[in-house]
Design a protein around this motif. Sequence first.
Motif, PDB file in Angstrom:
ATOM      1  N   GLU A  82       0.833  -1.208   0.000  1.00 42.16           N
ATOM      2  CA  GLU A  82       0.000   0.000   0.000  1.00 42.16           C
ATOM      3  C   GLU A  82       0.868   1.259   0.000  1.00 42.16           C
ATOM      4  N   ASN A 135      -6.959   9.278  -0.968  1.00 43.63           N
ATOM      5  CA  ASN A 135      -7.734   8.249  -0.256  1.00 43.63           C
ATOM      6  C   ASN A 135      -6.855   7.517   0.755  1.00 43.63           C
ATOM      7  N   GLN A 190      -6.314   9.840   3.689  1.00 44.96           N
ATOM      8  CA  GLN A 190      -7.506   9.912   4.520  1.00 44.96           C
ATOM      9  C   GLN A 190      -7.692   8.630   5.331  1.00 44.96           C
ATOM     10  N   ARG A 191      -7.384   7.497   4.700  1.00 47.61           N
ATOM     11  CA  ARG A 191      -7.548   6.211   5.370  1.00 47.61           C
ATOM     12  C   ARG A 191      -6.628   6.082   6.577  1.00 47.61           C
ATOM     13  N   TYR A 192      -5.421   6.628   6.460  1.00 49.02           N
ATOM     14  CA  TYR A 192      -4.446   6.528   7.541  1.00 49.02           C
ATOM     15  C   TYR A 192      -4.222   7.859   8.251  1.00 49.02           C
ATOM     16  N   ASN A 193      -5.181   8.789   8.080  1.00 50.61           N
ATOM     17  CA  ASN A 193      -5.192  10.056   8.820  1.00 50.61           C
ATOM     18  C   ASN A 193      -3.871  10.796   8.681  1.00 50.61           C
TER      19      ASN A 193
END
Length: 373
Positions: A55, A139, A142-145
């Motif tokens: 990722e 994205n 945002q997913r991992y702040n």
Amino acid sequence: MRKVIRHRLLSKLDWYIIRKFLGTYFFSIILIVIIAIVFDYNENIDKLSKASTQEIVVEYYLNAIPYFINMFSPLFVFIAVIFFTSKLAENSEIIAMFSTGMSFRRMMVPYLISAAFISLLTLYLGANIIPKGNVIRLNFEQRYNMSHSSSKDASDGTYNIQLEVEDGVIAYIESFQTYNMTGYRFALDKFEGKKLVSHMTARNISYDTLSTEKYHWKVRNFMIRDLSGTVETISQGSEMDTIIRFEPGDFLVRKGQHETMSSKELRDYISKQKQRGMANIQEFDVEYNKRYAMSFASFILTIIGVSLSSRKRKGGMGLSLSIGLGLSFGYILFQQVTQTFAITGSMSAFWAEWLPNVIYIPIAVFLYIKAPK
């Protein structure tokens, strides 16, 4: 015959300058991208540790590399030109070129060809490749702040929405919340010319996300005043399904949304929102003009760089590099200042992005005239 024509258009010397210019540019830009990735990883190591290696590499950094390239491109066009040209001047290669009868203007040809290649590359990356990558990268953030901004995302909700949904049809929503896709204190006015013919009010209006039909809304606790005839008629109801030609995406702006749209999508979005009277398009307008203005800057910075560094100096490239870096950082700083004016509405987006180019063109012309001939 084809080889002869090609030789006349671009000599071995031209190809030598192009290879050296582009080689220096890509080497320096790759080096700074690697450094930027290292710093970014160290800064976000705690948050990145929650993601898998695949990722991090595929979703984040592979999509961040084109973004970094475009971000640093103007600066490193300048550095590459000054570094390479100063080396030519220091080794008396430019003097040798002039001794063969080559003019300074002719010597600029391979530089401008290289600048055109870099300009088209950055324009293509900014218009097509980077927006697609930004969707994945943002994205991931945002997913991992990983967001560095403390400002509230506009997509959480917005207030005082007013837009023209069709010709002569104006919609107003006092507040809209995205968690339930519901707007509160809704009003819809229809005009024929300047005459109001219908006025609808509702306590709330919800967008039907499950419907296969576009623009499907549910209006609750509504009242409609029909003013089209000689006598006003009023109708009321608790709930009604209706088609109103707008959707939440027309007025909700997600954080970084302008970075995820191609140039064509930006142009269409800006045109559509201007027709509807929406005011929250400054960032989109700035992003659209920025892509073209920064691409054109490659030509201006190339001319300045060659003009500054083509003269052989006793101190080597130090003076040329320091002057060049000062002008380059001044250009970037000036662009950031005017961009802020555009976002706040103090200046048009077009002039905010093109004003640095307009001011630096006379500087480029002056240095070109003063360059050794």
